[in-house]
Design an enzyme around this catalytic site. Structure first.
Site, mmCIF file in Angstrom:
data_model
loop_
_atom_site.group_PDB
_atom_site.id
_atom_site.type_symbol
_atom_site.label_atom_id
_atom_site.label_comp_id
_atom_site.label_asym_id
_atom_site.label_seq_id
_atom_site.Cartn_x
_atom_site.Cartn_y
_atom_site.Cartn_z
ATOM 1 N N LYS A 157 -10.632 -4.152 -2.418
ATOM 2 C CA LYS A 157 -9.365 -4.576 -3.013
ATOM 3 C C LYS A 157 -9.387 -6.059 -3.362
ATOM 4 O O LYS A 157 -8.944 -6.458 -4.438
ATOM 5 C CB LYS A 157 -8.199 -4.282 -2.067
ATOM 6 C CG LYS A 157 -8.016 -2.819 -1.694
ATOM 7 C CD LYS A 157 -7.950 -1.888 -2.887
ATOM 8 C CE LYS A 157 -6.685 -2.021 -3.695
ATOM 9 N NZ LYS A 157 -6.603 -1.004 -4.772
ATOM 10 N N GLY A 180 -1.698 9.253 -9.600
ATOM 11 C CA GLY A 180 -1.606 8.615 -8.291
ATOM 12 C C GLY A 180 -0.184 8.626 -7.730
ATOM 13 O O GLY A 180 0.804 8.798 -8.459
ATOM 14 N N SER A 186 -7.606 3.402 -8.930
ATOM 15 C CA SER A 186 -8.585 2.804 -8.013
ATOM 16 C C SER A 186 -8.974 3.848 -6.983
ATOM 17 O O SER A 186 -8.144 4.665 -6.581
ATOM 18 C CB SER A 186 -7.991 1.587 -7.297
ATOM 19 O OG SER A 186 -8.969 0.967 -6.475
ATOM 20 N N ARG A 233 -8.389 11.605 -14.979
ATOM 21 C CA ARG A 233 -9.854 11.765 -14.952
ATOM 22 C C ARG A 233 -10.327 12.985 -15.735
ATOM 23 O O ARG A 233 -11.416 12.977 -16.298
ATOM 24 C CB ARG A 233 -10.341 11.830 -13.503
ATOM 25 C CG ARG A 233 -10.583 10.461 -12.898
ATOM 26 C CD ARG A 233 -11.078 10.549 -11.479
ATOM 27 N NE ARG A 233 -10.008 10.944 -10.560
ATOM 28 C CZ ARG A 233 -10.122 10.941 -9.242
ATOM 29 N NH1 ARG A 233 -11.259 10.596 -8.683
ATOM 30 N NH2 ARG A 233 -9.125 11.288 -8.473
ATOM 31 N N VAL A 273 2.145 2.274 1.905
ATOM 32 C CA VAL A 273 3.195 2.890 1.100
ATOM 33 C C VAL A 273 3.622 4.225 1.709
ATOM 34 O O VAL A 273 2.807 5.113 1.953
ATOM 35 C CB VAL A 273 2.716 3.095 -0.348
ATOM 36 C CG1 VAL A 273 3.851 3.647 -1.208
ATOM 37 C CG2 VAL A 273 2.206 1.780 -0.944
ATOM 38 N N ALA A 299 -2.908 7.936 -13.703
ATOM 39 C CA ALA A 299 -1.529 8.433 -13.829
ATOM 40 C C ALA A 299 -1.093 9.392 -12.735
ATOM 41 O O ALA A 299 0.096 9.491 -12.431
ATOM 42 C CB ALA A 299 -1.359 9.109 -15.192
#
Length: 353
Positions: free
Chosen positions: A171, A17, A89, A39, A198, A15
């Site tokens: 990935k 990220g 990830s 985490r 991104v 969440a």
């Protein structure tokens, strides 16, 4: 896919990220209940921005602690959810000791653990996994094998390995695992989002993304002598968030979706920043010859093999499927680049000049 109950909670893993934070913001503002995994629930500073957003929205945020490598860790968070957005990830491109243990296993085992939880949770109908365009190609030279000089959803990364390009390998290995598990059952369906590099504003100063590393190199003088002739597909973080939500709720969404607003070279990125910020920062002004970068690239962590296979090959991506099926309208990537650099200045990550 059967109709979804839009009042059911939606699970978002990872969440805190960069992209996931925007997804959660949008879902909360649309009034949804979001189950978000982090985490460590004791590190409240890492998710304070999410609780602040929740307080101002009509939605409801419930936080859960979950470790990617722990079997069953996502079971509690998934209860009652019909949609699972698996966005957690590891992002480790450099400074790792063991590629398999530090990068590949967490990505693949993490995906496996989340999808095992999905298989145990009868309410789940759709899973959206955050993959990457790194799952569509391994090295820029692969563009020579494309029919229309553009990578699309039919392409897969077949050239990366644990020894060469371990992050892209992680990935594609994780995405292949997801498709393998999706095809082994028929209750839930899978959609994969494959974003380019991104860029764009972050909702927190704690963001860790590959784009920040690139921009910091522009700011600290590392690229003043020049940049290699390398290109990146680029997309705004808000577009990537929108794509995840469209993939989650659109019954017709299926398969993989390349999410890219266009391509820029490293030199073009430097010139765009220089036009906006002037020469206060040591932005690159020229491209390095290939032989020169081969000589000192290894000192920066770029193997000669990597330089040979990635320097001098412009890469392009076909995002028409996302525009057609997810209704994507991409933001201007030059604006995203400028906004992102400005935020790094505002947050004190790049020194103001």
């Amino acid at each position: 896919m059967t109709n979804l109950n839009t009042s059911a909670p939606i699970l978002v893993t990872g969440a805190t990220g960069y992209i996931a934070s925007w997804v959660i913001k949008n879902l909360l503002e649309q009034g949804h209940t979001v189950h978000a995994t982090v985490r460590d629930l004791n590190k409240t500073h890492s998710f304070q921005h999410l609780t602040d957003i929740a307080a101002k929205s009509t939605g409801n945020l419930q936080l859960f602690q979950a470790n990617l490598l722990e079997e069953g860790a996502f079971d509690a968070a998934m209860q009652g959810c019909e949609i699972v957005l698996h966005m957690a990830s590891p992002f480790v491109v450099t400074n790792y000791k063991d590629a398999v243990k530090d990068i590949i296993e967490p990505a693949v085992i993490g995906t496996e653990n989340v999808l095992n939880s999905v298989n145990r949770t009868a309410s789940v109908k759709r899973v959206v996994v955050t993959s990457s365009i790194a799952a569509t190609y391994g090295d820029a030279i692969d563009i020579l094998n494309t029919a229309n000089n553009r990578f699309d959803e039919s392409h897969w990364n077949t050239s990366s390995s644990p020894e060469h390009q371990p992050y892209p390998y992680s990935k594609v290995a994780a995405e292949r695992k997801a498709w393998e598990m999706a095809k082994a059952q028929n209750r839930w369906d899978l959609v994969c989002i494959n974003p380019a590099l991104v860029l764009g504003p972050s909702l927190t100063k704690n963001t860790q993304s590959g784009s920040v590393e690139v921009l910091l190199q522009f700011a600290n003088g590392m690229t003043l002598a020049g940049v290699p002739a390398m290109w990146n597909g680029i997309v705004d973080v808000r577009d990537v968030a929108d794509a995840h939500i469209q993939a989650a709720f659109n019954p017709a969404a299926e398969g993989r979706y390349i999410i890219s607003g266009g391509t820029l070279s490293l030199l073009e990125m430097g010139k765009i920043l220089a036009q906006h910020f002037g020469r206060k920062y040591p932005f690159p002004r020229n491209q390095l010859p290939k032989f020169a970068f081969k000589a000192f690239g290894p000192l920066l962590g770029f193997s000669r093999k990597f330089v040979e296979l990635n320097m001098g090959y412009p890469i392009y991506f076909n995002a028409e499927k996302s525009q057609r099926e997810l209704g994507m309208h991409y933001r201007n990537i030059e604006t995203s680049l400028v906004e992102h650099f400005q935020q790094l200045i505002d947050d004190g990550i790049v020194k103001k000049r």
